[in-house]
Design a protein around this motif. Structure first.
Motif, PDB file in Angstrom:
ATOM      1  N   ALA A   3     -39.917  27.273  -5.886  1.00 35.93           N
ATOM      2  CA  ALA A   3     -40.867  26.310  -6.442  1.00 35.93           C
ATOM      3  C   ALA A   3     -40.752  26.193  -7.967  1.00 35.93           C
ATOM      4  O   ALA A   3     -40.811  25.087  -8.519  1.00 35.93           O
ATOM      5  CB  ALA A   3     -42.284  26.703  -6.045  1.00 35.93           C
ATOM      6  N   VAL A   6     -37.856  23.957  -8.954  1.00 33.21           N
ATOM      7  CA  VAL A   6     -38.172  22.541  -8.722  1.00 33.21           C
ATOM      8  C   VAL A   6     -39.031  21.991  -9.866  1.00 33.21           C
ATOM      9  O   VAL A   6     -38.742  20.931 -10.434  1.00 33.21           O
ATOM     10  CB  VAL A   6     -38.927  22.362  -7.376  1.00 33.21           C
ATOM     11  CG1 VAL A   6     -39.374  20.909  -7.207  1.00 33.21           C
ATOM     12  CG2 VAL A   6     -38.040  22.775  -6.214  1.00 33.21           C
ATOM     13  N   VAL A   7     -40.083  22.750 -10.216  1.00 30.20           N
ATOM     14  CA  VAL A   7     -40.980  22.300 -11.288  1.00 30.20           C
ATOM     15  C   VAL A   7     -40.220  22.158 -12.601  1.00 30.20           C
ATOM     16  O   VAL A   7     -40.334  21.148 -13.297  1.00 30.20           O
ATOM     17  CB  VAL A   7     -42.156  23.297 -11.485  1.00 30.20           C
ATOM     18  CG1 VAL A   7     -42.991  22.909 -12.680  1.00 30.20           C
ATOM     19  CG2 VAL A   7     -43.009  23.341 -10.234  1.00 30.20           C
ATOM     20  N   ALA A  10     -37.669  19.098 -12.441  1.00 27.21           N
ATOM     21  CA  ALA A  10     -38.328  17.792 -12.422  1.00 27.21           C
ATOM     22  C   ALA A  10     -38.966  17.501 -13.777  1.00 27.21           C
ATOM     23  O   ALA A  10     -38.845  16.401 -14.329  1.00 27.21           O
ATOM     24  CB  ALA A  10     -39.387  17.758 -11.315  1.00 27.21           C
ATOM     25  N   LEU A  11     -39.625  18.513 -14.320  1.00 29.46           N
ATOM     26  CA  LEU A  11     -40.328  18.338 -15.593  1.00 29.46           C
ATOM     27  C   LEU A  11     -39.333  18.127 -16.740  1.00 29.46           C
ATOM     28  O   LEU A  11     -39.538  17.268 -17.611  1.00 29.46           O
ATOM     29  CB  LEU A  11     -41.179  19.590 -15.841  1.00 29.46           C
ATOM     30  CG  LEU A  11     -42.371  19.486 -16.773  1.00 29.46           C
ATOM     31  CD1 LEU A  11     -43.221  18.267 -16.456  1.00 29.46           C
ATOM     32  CD2 LEU A  11     -43.222  20.746 -16.655  1.00 29.46           C
ATOM     33  N   GLY A  14     -37.553  14.547 -16.236  1.00 28.62           N
ATOM     34  CA  GLY A  14     -38.517  13.466 -16.466  1.00 28.62           C
ATOM     35  C   GLY A  14     -38.919  13.359 -17.926  1.00 28.62           C
ATOM     36  O   GLY A  14     -38.962  12.272 -18.508  1.00 28.62           O
ATOM     37  N   THR A  15     -39.183  14.522 -18.542  1.00 30.70           N
ATOM     38  CA  THR A  15     -39.621  14.529 -19.936  1.00 30.70           C
ATOM     39  C   THR A  15     -38.519  14.008 -20.855  1.00 30.70           C
ATOM     40  O   THR A  15     -38.760  13.188 -21.746  1.00 30.70           O
ATOM     41  CB  THR A  15     -40.021  15.952 -20.363  1.00 30.70           C
ATOM     42  OG1 THR A  15     -41.069  16.393 -19.512  1.00 30.70           O
ATOM     43  CG2 THR A  15     -40.506  15.978 -21.801  1.00 30.70           C
ATOM     44  N   PHE A  18     -38.306  10.229 -20.555  1.00 29.52           N
ATOM     45  CA  PHE A  18     -39.381   9.571 -21.315  1.00 29.52           C
ATOM     46  C   PHE A  18     -39.032   9.524 -22.802  1.00 29.52           C
ATOM     47  O   PHE A  18     -39.215   8.520 -23.475  1.00 29.52           O
ATOM     48  CB  PHE A  18     -40.704  10.329 -21.166  1.00 29.52           C
ATOM     49  CG  PHE A  18     -41.421  10.064 -19.872  1.00 29.52           C
ATOM     50  CD1 PHE A  18     -41.540   8.780 -19.369  1.00 29.52           C
ATOM     51  CD2 PHE A  18     -41.989  11.111 -19.167  1.00 29.52           C
ATOM     52  CE1 PHE A  18     -42.211   8.541 -18.177  1.00 29.52           C
ATOM     53  CE2 PHE A  18     -42.657  10.883 -17.963  1.00 29.52           C
ATOM     54  CZ  PHE A  18     -42.766   9.602 -17.474  1.00 29.52           C
TER      55      PHE A  18
ATOM     56  N   ALA B  51     -48.451  22.634 -16.241  1.00 26.84           N
ATOM     57  CA  ALA B  51     -47.612  22.833 -15.059  1.00 26.84           C
ATOM     58  C   ALA B  51     -47.741  24.275 -14.548  1.00 26.84           C
ATOM     59  O   ALA B  51     -47.919  24.504 -13.349  1.00 26.84           O
ATOM     60  CB  ALA B  51     -46.164  22.510 -15.386  1.00 26.84           C
ATOM     61  N   PRO B  61     -45.446  22.862  -6.278  1.00 29.76           N
ATOM     62  CA  PRO B  61     -44.511  22.374  -7.298  1.00 29.76           C
ATOM     63  C   PRO B  61     -44.638  20.881  -7.607  1.00 29.76           C
ATOM     64  O   PRO B  61     -44.454  20.469  -8.757  1.00 29.76           O
ATOM     65  CB  PRO B  61     -43.131  22.690  -6.702  1.00 29.76           C
ATOM     66  CG  PRO B  61     -43.353  22.963  -5.268  1.00 29.76           C
ATOM     67  CD  PRO B  61     -44.757  23.435  -5.108  1.00 29.76           C
ATOM     68  N   ALA B  64     -47.643  20.352  -9.800  1.00 30.76           N
ATOM     69  CA  ALA B  64     -47.385  20.963 -11.109  1.00 30.76           C
ATOM     70  C   ALA B  64     -46.485  20.066 -11.958  1.00 30.76           C
ATOM     71  O   ALA B  64     -46.771  19.805 -13.135  1.00 30.76           O
ATOM     72  CB  ALA B  64     -46.743  22.336 -10.934  1.00 30.76           C
ATOM     73  N   ALA B  65     -45.403  19.563 -11.353  1.00 35.74           N
ATOM     74  CA  ALA B  65     -44.481  18.707 -12.092  1.00 35.74           C
ATOM     75  C   ALA B  65     -45.146  17.376 -12.449  1.00 35.74           C
ATOM     76  O   ALA B  65     -44.980  16.867 -13.569  1.00 35.74           O
ATOM     77  CB  ALA B  65     -43.215  18.467 -11.275  1.00 35.74           C
ATOM     78  N   GLY B  68     -47.511  17.721 -15.451  1.00 35.52           N
ATOM     79  CA  GLY B  68     -46.760  17.834 -16.699  1.00 35.52           C
ATOM     80  C   GLY B  68     -46.145  16.507 -17.112  1.00 35.52           C
ATOM     81  O   GLY B  68     -46.178  16.134 -18.283  1.00 35.52           O
ATOM     82  N   LEU B  69     -45.597  15.781 -16.145  1.00 39.09           N
ATOM     83  CA  LEU B  69     -44.947  14.502 -16.462  1.00 39.09           C
ATOM     84  C   LEU B  69     -45.957  13.475 -16.956  1.00 39.09           C
ATOM     85  O   LEU B  69     -45.676  12.704 -17.878  1.00 39.09           O
ATOM     86  CB  LEU B  69     -44.213  13.962 -15.226  1.00 39.09           C
ATOM     87  CG  LEU B  69     -42.882  14.654 -14.940  1.00 39.09           C
ATOM     88  CD1 LEU B  69     -42.277  14.124 -13.647  1.00 39.09           C
ATOM     89  CD2 LEU B  69     -41.915  14.451 -16.102  1.00 39.09           C
TER      90      LEU B  69
END
Lengths: 104, 219
Positions: A3, A6-7, A10-11, A14-15, A18, B51, B61, B64-65, B68-69
Motif C-alpha cells: 500500500a 502505491v500511495v 500515485a502521489l 500526480g504531484t 500538476f 497521505a 492507499p 491516502a493518495a 494528497g493529490l
C-alpha cells in the motif's frame, strides 16, 4: 504491491504532473494577458487562503488561540517592516509562550 | 547575501517540520524508508502529512493518495505563476517543476526584479529540498524521541512566513487585496464541511472580484 508503494507512486507522479503542467502550458499556448493577470492574482489568493486556514484551523476545526495569536504577532511585525527573521521567530515565540502559559 | 539569510529561516522551520514528519510516520508504524522516499519523490509537506495520516488511520492507499493529490492541485496554478521566473530551458523546467512549493513560490514572487526572482526561486527551492529531506531522514531515524513539536510554536511560524511574503503584494494592489480577503473568508467558511485541500481551491472564487484593469494608452 504494498500500500505504501502505491500511495508514494500515485502521489509522486500526480504531484509532478500538476507542477509541470503550469510551466509547460505557459510556453506552448499563447496565454492572454488577462489570464496571466488572473494567474498571478490567483497565486496570492491561494497563499492567503493557505495562511488563513493554516493559522486558524486544524483537521477541519478551530486550531486554538495560541496559533492565530502567534501568526497575528508575526503579521503585526511584518506590517511594521520588521526583518523576516524577527517576524518568524516572533510568531513562533508568541505561540510557544502562550502554550507554556496554558492556552490551547 | 540577503536571499540566503531570508531563506535560511524558512529552511530551519521546514527542517524541523520535516523531522516531525519523519518521526510521526515511524511512530505510527511505517518503516523508515516510507517517509524518506516519499519526501524525495513527492516533496510536498502538507500532502505528505495528510497521505500518511489517512494511511495510518486505515483509510487505504486510494484515499491516502487522493487526499494528497487534492491538496497538490494548487501547484498547477503556482507553476503557471512562476513559469516566467523558471524560464524556458528544458532542464530547468523539469528540475524547477519539482521544486515548486508554497514557500518557494511566495519567496520568489516577493522579490522586486526578474533576476532576483530567479535567484530567489533556485536558492529557496534547492535549499528547501535539501533541508526538508535531511530533516525527514533524521526524524525517521530518531522516531518518537523528539516529543510534541507543537510546544515550539512552529505551527505558527509557517502561516507567519506566508504573511511576511504576501504582504508586499497585498499592500501594493487593492484589487488583489479584495480578492484575497474574499478567498480567505470562503476557505475558512467551508473548512469544516469539505475534505482537506478543497477550501484553498474554493478560495479562487475570490478572483470574481478581479476587475479588468482600465486600458492604458495604446502601446
Amino acid at each position: 504491491m504494498n500500500a505504501s508503494v502505491v500511495v508514494i507512486l500515485a502521489l509522486a507522479l500526480g504531484t509532478y504532473a500538476f507542477r509541470l503542467v503550469g510551466l509547460v502550458l505557459h510556453g506552448r499556448v499563447e496565454i492572454p494577458a488577462r489570464a496571466q493577470e488572473l494567474a498571478s492574482a490567483g497565486a496570492v489568493v491561494l497563499l492567503v487562503a493557505l495562511l488563513a486556514t493554516g493559522a486558524l484551523t486544524e483537521s477541519g476545526g478551530f486550531a486554538g488561540w495560541a496559533r492565530p495569536a502567534g501568526v497575528l504577532a508575526g503579521g503585526v511585525l511584518a506590517w511594521r517592516r520588521a526583518p523576516f527573521v524577527v517576524v518568524v521567530l516572533g510568531a513562533a515565540a508568541t505561540t510557544a509562550l502562550l502554550r507554556l502559559a496554558g492556552a490551547g | 547575501m540577503s536571499l540566503v539569510r531570508d531563506s535560511s529561516l524558512v529552511w530551519l522551520a521546514s527542517g524541523i517540520v520535516g523531522v516531525s514528519f519523519g518521526a510521526v510516520s515511524v511512530a505510527g508504524g511505517l518503516p523508515v524508508w516510507v517517509p524518506v522516499v516519499m519526501s524525495l519523490v513527492v516533496y510536498a509537506g502538507s500532502a505528505q502529512f495528510s497521505a500518511v495520516g489517512v494511511l495510518l488511520a486505515g483509510g487505504g492507499p486510494v484515499a491516502a493518495a487522493a487526499t494528497g493529490l487534492l491538496l497538490n492541485t494548487r501547484t498547477a496554478a503556482f507553476g503557471l505563476a512562476v513559469a516566467d521566473i523558471i524560464g524556458t530551458g528544458r532542464a530547468s523546467r523539469l528540475l524547477g517543476a519539482h521544486l515548486v512549493t508554497d514557500e518557494t513560490v511566495a519567496f520568489a514572487l516577493a522579490q522586486s526584479d526578474p533576476v532576483r526572482q530567479r535567484r530567489a526561486f533556485w536558492i529557496s527551492g534547492l535549499g528547501l529540498f535539501a533541508v526538508w529531506n535531511t530533516g525527514v531522514l533524521a526524524g525517521a531515524l530518531a522516531g518518537g524521541a523528539l516529543g510534541d513539536t507543537a510546544r515550539y510554536g512552529l505551527d505558527a511560524a509557517f502561516p507567519a512566513v506566508l504573511v511576511a511574503l504576501v504582504l508586499p503584494q497585498l499592500r501594493a494592489d487593492a484589487t488583489v487585496r479584495r480578492c484575497a480577503l474574499l478567498g480567505a473568508v470562503v476557505a475558512l467558511a467551508v473548512t469544516p464541511a469539505v475534505p482537506a485541500g478543497v477550501p484553498v481551491l474554493l478560495a479562487l472564487a475570490g478572483l470574481f472580484l478581479h476587475r479588468r484593469r482600465p486600458v492604458e494608452a495604446a502601446a
